[in-house]
Each structure stands twice: as C-alpha cells, then as structure tokens.
Design a protein around this motif. Structure first.
Motif, short mmCIF file in Angstrom:
data_model
loop_
_atom_site.label_atom_id
_atom_site.label_comp_id
_atom_site.label_asym_id
_atom_site.label_seq_id
_atom_site.Cartn_x
_atom_site.Cartn_y
_atom_site.Cartn_z
N ARG A 58 0.85 -1.20 0.00
CA ARG A 58 0.00 0.00 0.00
C ARG A 58 0.89 1.24 0.00
O ARG A 58 2.09 1.16 0.19
N LEU A 59 0.26 2.39 -0.18
CA LEU A 59 1.00 3.65 -0.01
C LEU A 59 1.32 3.79 1.47
O LEU A 59 0.45 3.57 2.31
N PRO A 60 2.54 4.16 1.83
CA PRO A 60 2.88 4.23 3.26
C PRO A 60 2.05 5.25 4.03
O PRO A 60 1.87 5.13 5.23
N TRP A 61 1.51 6.24 3.35
CA TRP A 61 0.73 7.30 4.00
C TRP A 61 -0.77 7.09 3.81
O TRP A 61 -1.56 7.97 4.15
N GLU A 62 -1.15 5.93 3.29
CA GLU A 62 -2.57 5.67 3.01
C GLU A 62 -3.43 5.91 4.25
O GLU A 62 -3.08 5.46 5.34
N GLY A 63 -4.51 6.62 4.05
CA GLY A 63 -5.42 6.93 5.14
C GLY A 63 -5.10 8.24 5.84
O GLY A 63 -5.89 8.72 6.65
#
Length: 132
Positions: free
Chosen positions: A21-26
């Motif tokens: 996932r994107l590390p900053w997801e959310g």
C-alpha cells in the motif's frame, strides 16, 4: 504512438510503498488529500494502466471517466501501449511496473509528500533517464 506518462507521489526520502500500500494511506492531511484529488483530475479522460494491486485500489466511480487497463508481467509493454495509440497513457503501479515501463515514459509527474516514515518500496531515480 501513445503519449506515455507517469504520475506518482513519493515521500521525503523517495518512499513509494509499505506492505503493498502507499505508506501514507489513510492520512487525512491536506497535502495527501490534494495529491489523490490531483491524480484523479489529471488522469480523467485518459488511460491508466497498472498492475492488479493498483487497479484493485481504484474506486468504482473512477472507471466512468478514464480507461483502466490491468497489466500483467507476461504482457509485452509495446503491445500493451499499441492498444492505446494516439491516447495519453498513465503508467501506475510500483517498482515492478516502472522497471518494465520506464523506458517508454516520456513525462514523469512526481509529487513529493511530507511523509518521512517507514517504507519497503522506493523510487528509483534511474527510471527517469531510461529511454527506449
């Protein structure tokens, strides 16, 4: 010939992914929300090709105003890109996709986000200088 581009976001140290996932997801910070909105705005009306993980993260509503095509490792990139002649094609995904498609990408749109945490996938600056 298609106009091949990539639009990506990276962290402060080139971070791209963490556990698929994107590390900053959310993250609900202004910069992160603006980056997602910008991605969907820029790709509107164009083609987005990406691997199954990235395609799986595309919301259903996004299929209405862009062509979305899932690529697989066995597919020849020249044959894939030939399907979209005279279109703007955005290549999305992660390192395995860019390792293959980087030589075809004519324009890199890279947005650096304020994230400076953990990652297991990184941006490779060599991608931007590869040519076919």
């Amino acid at each position: 010939m298609a106009d091949i581009r990539s639009i990506i976001a990276i962290g402060q140290s080139g971070q791209l992914g963490l556990n698929g996932r994107l590390p900053w997801e959310g993250n609900q910070g202004r910069e992160y929300k603006a980056d997602v909105a910008r991605f969907f705005d820029i790709t509107r009306g164009h083609v987005l090709i990406a691997g199954p993980t990235t395609i799986g993260a595309v919301p259903d509503w996004a299929y209405r105003d862009r062509t979305i095509f899932e690529i697989r490792s066995h597919m020849d990139p020249e044959e894939v890109l030939a399907k979209f002649e005279n279109r703007i094609v955005y290549v999305g995904g992660g390192p395995p996709v860019w390792d293959v498609y980087a030589p075809y990408i004519q324009h890199w749109d890279i947005n650096r986000l304020p994230y400076d945490g953990e990652a297991d996938r990184w941006f490779n600056p060599e991608w931007v200088v590869q040519t076919k």
